[in-house]
Enzyme design. Structure first.
Site, mmCIF file in Angstrom:
data_model
loop_
_atom_site.group_PDB
_atom_site.id
_atom_site.type_symbol
_atom_site.label_atom_id
_atom_site.label_comp_id
_atom_site.label_asym_id
_atom_site.label_seq_id
_atom_site.Cartn_x
_atom_site.Cartn_y
_atom_site.Cartn_z
ATOM 1 N N LYS A 170 0.982 -1.082 0.568
ATOM 2 C CA LYS A 170 -0.158 -0.113 -0.010
ATOM 3 C C LYS A 170 1.292 1.347 0.030
ATOM 4 C CE LYS A 170 -2.799 3.419 2.401
ATOM 5 N NZ LYS A 170 -1.978 4.718 1.596
ATOM 6 N N GLU B 251 9.110 1.640 12.166
ATOM 7 C CA GLU B 251 9.897 2.620 11.632
ATOM 8 C C GLU B 251 9.423 3.442 12.050
ATOM 9 O OE1 GLU B 251 12.791 2.647 12.446
ATOM 10 O OE2 GLU B 251 13.519 0.611 12.070
ATOM 11 N N ASN C 266 3.811 7.391 14.638
ATOM 12 C CA ASN C 266 3.832 7.151 16.010
ATOM 13 C C ASN C 266 2.361 7.188 16.321
ATOM 14 O OD1 ASN C 266 6.701 8.431 16.010
ATOM 15 N ND2 ASN C 266 6.746 6.909 17.683
ATOM 16 N N GLU D 150 8.067 16.226 16.603
ATOM 17 C CA GLU D 150 8.435 16.405 15.487
ATOM 18 C C GLU D 150 7.700 16.887 14.065
ATOM 19 O OE1 GLU D 150 10.217 11.975 12.190
ATOM 20 O OE2 GLU D 150 8.259 12.216 12.879
ATOM 21 N N CYS E 136 12.562 11.496 8.237
ATOM 22 C CA CYS E 136 12.719 10.488 9.395
ATOM 23 C C CYS E 136 14.136 10.749 10.875
ATOM 24 C CB CYS E 136 11.891 9.515 9.819
ATOM 25 S SG CYS E 136 12.888 7.903 9.023
ATOM 26 N N GLY F 163 1.140 3.880 13.609
ATOM 27 C CA GLY F 163 2.346 2.745 13.805
ATOM 28 C C GLY F 163 2.133 1.669 15.397
#
Length: 483
Positions: free
Chosen positions: A177, A252, A232, A385, A286, A235
């Protein structure tokens, strides 16, 4: 496909329309009026079809020798190399990075494919002494089965390739995807696999929204492993969903990467690496440098050199060879970056330069690189971030203070230090809580043959790339043989 067409799904060796018939536009962030392509808003039904094709293909694929699987990857690499400029142009048009950066990333994809093609000739186990003198005991590795690949938009060739290539060489089949923002680029990559004539079902691609297609990958019982790069928040959803049904997962995620500038550093080198590591690709990496921690003895000199260098950067369309930094990749990312810049000012940080829209930014998502000082460790711009061209300067008195500040984050992806002092170097290597530490080099450097991954909230503590990739994509089988 050509620019402006609809990206079809690739399932069981064929290009297929989605069942929903709905599409979203992929816009050029340097020219919001240009539609780069139309992305199918696929359904769970489409994902199920791809997963079924991959499941049916996996048994024959795993029975091929590693050499035979590698020969397909070599063919894909050759095709991608032949189409390098075409793929790179699509990447620049879709997500804004400069054409030179896009060509470099595509070339890296070629190198990754060839690296893993060679892995088909390497050992997959060890002989272990048995307590029975008449027996043979050894280990081998077996593929997981079907691997779901959920990739981000910031590296639309390199990241999918460094997930797909090891999955395939170790005998898995793939359901991929891509991010909707860069699905045109993904389709051009997928056409290389198609033209290399991999057996039908070995690799499949389904476009669509993460809430639909990503979640369907997480939930599908025939997908045995999921490799994800992204936020995050998402994730954690991948991890919880995979854990609930016993699938293997690899994450990651984010970073808040520091660079430490010691009082004995080569300041010109440190400035160039900070600018490159923090602002290339518009800070949308990242591993991008975000926090710049500088010893007080060189703080003013470093700041002056940094500001002088940042002011020289040319912002514009990535297809213009004079452009150093392109636009943010999308309207959403553009608004996010601007909101963080406003937040920094509201919290009392001093904006030394940038943070506004450049004169040529009327028709694209352009932001001047922002440099802040008087940033305290508890400010949002020092903790979250941003994924954009924002640098936060923090002054410290000692290397011990610098390391404590560098580690004061929930993330632990990459970090770098600039110093000539071997003691500082060794202390940094030992005490820095990051999966990648670099000495006198920018934080954003990652080499394809080396393990890559983070600590703390940056990763699921697994590693990608290099020979370490075999740990995720296979399981160990212990064999005991006695006549």
């Amino acid at each position: 496909m050509t620019i402006g067409e609809t990206v079809l799904n690739y399932v069981n060796g064929e290009w297929m329309p989605s069942s929903s018939k709905e599409v979203d536009s992929s816009l050029n962030p340097a020219n919001k009026g240009q539609v780069v392509g139309y992305i199918q808003r696929s359904s769970k039904e489409d994902l199920n079809r791809a997963a079924e094709a991959a499941d049916q293909a996996r048994h024959a694929w795993r029975k091929l020798s590693g050499t035979a699987r590698g020969s397909y990857l070599y063919k894909v690499a050759d095709l991608l190399e032949q189409r390098l400029a075409e793929v790179a142009e699509a990447m620049t048009l879709e997500m804004g990075k400069t054409f030179e950066e896009a060509k470099g990333e595509t070339a890296r994809g070629v190198a990754i494919l060839r690296y893993y093609a060679g892995e088909g000739m390497r050992k997959v186990g060890d002989v272990i002494p048995s307590s029975d003198s008449e027996a043979l005991m050894f280990t081998t590795r077996v593929p997981l089965g079907v691997v779901g690949v959920i990739a981000p938009w910031n590296f639309p060739v390199a990241i999918p390739v460094w997930k797909i290539a090891p999955a395939l060489i170790y005998g898995n089949t793939v359901v991929f995807k891509p991010a909707s923002e860069t699905a045109v680029t993904a389709a051009k990559l997928m056409s290389c696999f198609h033209d290399a004539k991999l057996p039908p079902g070995v690799i499949n691609m389904v476009t669509g929204r993460g809430s639909e297609i990503g979640q369907a990958i997480i939930d599908h019982p025939s997908i045995h492993g999921i490799t994800f790069t992204g936020s995050n928040q998402v994730g954690k959803r991948v991890a919880l969903g995979a854990l609930a049904r016993g699938a293997k997962y690899q994450l990651e995620m984010g970073g808040k990467n520091p660079v430490i500038v010691a009082d004995d550093a080569d300041l010109d080198l440190a400035v160039e690496a900070t600018v490159s590591g923090g602002l290339r690709s518009t800070g949308q990496k990242c591993t991008a440098t975000s926090r710049v921690i500088v010893q007080s003895g060189v703080y003013e000199a470093f700041k002056a050199k940094l500001l002088d260098r940042v002011k020289q950067l040319r912002i514009g369309d990535g297809m213009d060879p004079q452009t150093w930094m392109g636009p943010c990749a999308s309207e959403g990312q553009y608004e996010t970056v601007l909101s963080y810049i406003r937040k920094g000012q509201e919290e009392g940080a001093t904006l030394l330069y940038g943070g506004d829209v450049p004169d040529n930014g009327g028709n694209g998502y352009y932001v001047k690189p922002a440099v802040f000082e008087n940033v305290s460790p508890d400010m949002v711009i020092a903790r979250e971030e941003i994924f954009g061209p924002v640098l936060a300067l923090l002054k410290v008195d000692s290397i011990a203070d610098a390391l404590a500040l560098a580690n004061d984050t929930e993330f632990g992806l990459s970090a770098s230090i600039f110093t000539k002092n071997i003691g500082y170097m060794l202390t940094f290597i030992q005490d820095m809580d990051a999966g990648l530490v670099r000495i006198n080099a920018e934080s954003a450097g990652v080499e394809l043959q080396a393990p890559f991954g983070g600590m703390k909230q940056s990763s699921s503590h697994s590693r990608e790339q290099g020979q370490a990739a075999i740990e995720f994509y296979t399981s160990i089988k212990t064999v005991f043989v006695k006549s």
